[in-house]
Write an enzyme that holds these catalytic residues in place. Structure first.
Site, PDB file in Angstrom:
ATOM      1  N   SER A  85      20.115 -25.679 -35.621  1.00  0.00           N
ATOM      2  CA  SER A  85      19.791 -25.407 -37.026  1.00  0.00           C
ATOM      3  C   SER A  85      18.837 -26.413 -37.649  1.00  0.00           C
ATOM      4  O   SER A  85      18.022 -26.045 -38.488  1.00  0.00           O
ATOM      5  CB  SER A  85      21.064 -25.349 -37.862  1.00  0.00           C
ATOM      6  N   HIS A 272      30.394 -19.598 -32.612  1.00  0.00           N
ATOM      7  CA  HIS A 272      30.729 -20.739 -31.736  1.00  0.00           C
ATOM      8  C   HIS A 272      32.168 -20.621 -31.245  1.00  0.00           C
ATOM      9  O   HIS A 272      32.484 -21.008 -30.128  1.00  0.00           O
ATOM     10  CB  HIS A 272      30.585 -22.061 -32.485  1.00  0.00           C
TER      11      HIS A 272
HETATM   12 ZN   LIG Z   1      25.430 -23.583 -34.170  1.00  0.00          ZN
END
Ligand SMILES: [Zn+2]
Length: 447
Positions: A85, A272
């Protein structure tokens, strides 16, 4: 000679990959950039199927795409094939290739690179950052802060406030409070007090959000990340769509226009954990916020809306023959809640009981043992950050029909689509650095 041939070939390759960015009559007063963190094609497809087949409605994102401005998006970082990110958001924010982990900082780790939010601010526009993750997390940080590593969230909190971003909303209040106030700041400062002194209204519930009239707003709704959408009913937190509505109301009062970045920050987190229902619910909550952006754009046609993602997470796949969207609908809680309920060393009986209670699935004894033995996690813990969750997702395959490749990010192409002036450039095959130029052009070409 060989080198020259190679460079010529490389130039041809690059020029054929990327379409020209100039030549469009983009004149945007406002920009709404919407990022689904971890929203790859698999997450998109799962939410699209669920919305159409279970909720009997089309995604608002599909409504945007039907306008015909949709591109495939590559997202490689300066030092990695598979990005994360910080680099992805920094590349979108600055147009420059970034090293993974850095927040809008040049490769030397100390030279800040100007962001689209800062350019908007220089032009007298209002600015806002909204997420369901932490407001100090990598995606929002990349637009208003410059730090060598994304983990320096206390510095990010400070910089976001000092940048004077008019609307800041999300989680991770802990980075605004000192350790004595149960926060994470070692400098003893209370940034909530400092924000109030700087003219911010500080709020922490959905009710307070409803009552906010305007001015600068700092909304921190959780000490950690905001609740997953699937768990939010038991909290006082607003939805992403509610935060988006208020943000656009406040920022649109500036006659010079605004820049807002709205992030569905926890699609990534649910993915995740290999949490199928959680990921779908997060993506649908993001879609609702996209609807708010699209409705605003229709009433204010001089607004550029861009919807995209930073990377794919987990390698989510809907499996033929076994997908059961009705079973996914019955899931009551996120894998975060499930993991808490399981504890560290659950017995197979406990696993069966927890899975039945929260996921409405009756797994067998052998399947429960598979979860407690957790063989894949033991083989490669570096790829599987959440003990038992990948094994749980694996035994749930015949029940839910959703598969996961890993618990890390995947080198998947993404989608970038939009509406309004400047969105003409969202076609073909783009790299995420080009989104910066598309937004900048749209601002500069306005009269
Ligand atoms: Zn991630």
């Amino acid at each position: 000679m060989r080198y020259r041939i190679r460079s010529a070939a490389l130039f041809l390759l690059i020029s054929s990959l990327f379409l020209p960015l100039s030549g469009f009559a983009g004149q945007a007063k406002n920009i709404i950039l919407m990022i689904g963190d971890g929203m790859g094609p698999g997450q998109f497809a799962a939410a699209w199927l669920y919305s159409n087949k279970i909720l009997n409605k089309e995604l608002r994102m599909v409504e945007v795409m039907k306008g015909g401005r949709t591109a495939f998006l590559a997202n490689g970082a300066a030092d990695a094939i598979v990005t994360e990110s910080a680099a992805a958001a920094s590349q979108i924010a600055t147009g420059m290739m970034m090293t993974t982990g850095t927040i809008s900082m040049a490769a030397d780790g100390k030279t800040p690179v100007k962001t689209i939010l800062e350019i908007a601010k220089d032009r007298g526009m209002a600015t806002g950052l909204v997420t369901t993750s932490g407001i100090t997390d990598a995606t929002p940080a990349a637009f208003a802060a410059h730090v060598a590593h994304r983990s320096d969230e206390t510095a990010v909190a400070d910089q976001e406030l000092r940048a004077g971003v008019e609307v800041l909303m999300g989680g991770r209040k802990q980075f605004f409070l000192s350790e004595v106030a149960a926060g994470k700041r070692k400098d003893g400062r209370n940034l909530l007090d400092e924000a109030r002194a700087a003219g911010y209204v500080v709020i922490d519930t959905a009710d307070e959000l409803k009552r906010v009239e305007g001015g600068k707003v700092l909304g921190l709704f959780n000490m950690g990340n905001m609740a997953y959408e699937i768990d939010r009913g038991a909290t006082a937190e607003p939805s992403l769509a509610e935060m988006t509505t208020k943000t656009l109301q406040i920022l649109s009062r500036n006659p010079k226009g605004f820049f807002a970045m709205i992030e569905g920050g926890r699609i990534d987190h649910a993915a995740h954990q290999n949490d199928a229902a959680g990921t779908i619910r997060e993506t649908l909550a993001f879609d609702e916020a996209v609807g708010v952006g699209l409705d605003f754009q229709r009433k204010n046609p001089d607004t550029l809306v861009i919807v995209t993602a930073d990377h794919e997470t987990g390698g989510m796949a809907i499996i033929g023959n076994s997908v059961d969207l009705a079973a996914i609908r019955k899931v009551q809680a996120s894998f975060e809640v499930v993991a808490d309920a399981l504890g560290m060393n659950p017995t197979p009986e406990k696993v069966r009981e927890v899975v039945k209670r929260y996921l409405a699935v009756e797994i067998t004894d052998d399947e429960a043992k598979m979860v407690t033995c957790d063989p894949i996690w033991k083989l490669g813990p570096h790829n599987y950050a959440y003990p038992m969750m990948h094994s749980l997702a694996f035994v749930l395959r015949p029940y839910l029909g959703v598969g996961w490749v890993s618990q890390t990010h995947i080198a998947s192409l993404l989608l970038a689509f939009g509406s309004g002036p400047g969105s003409e450039a969202l076609v073909g095959f783009r790299h995420n650095t080009e989104l910066f130029q598309i937004m900048k052009n749209a601002l500069e070409e306005r009269k």
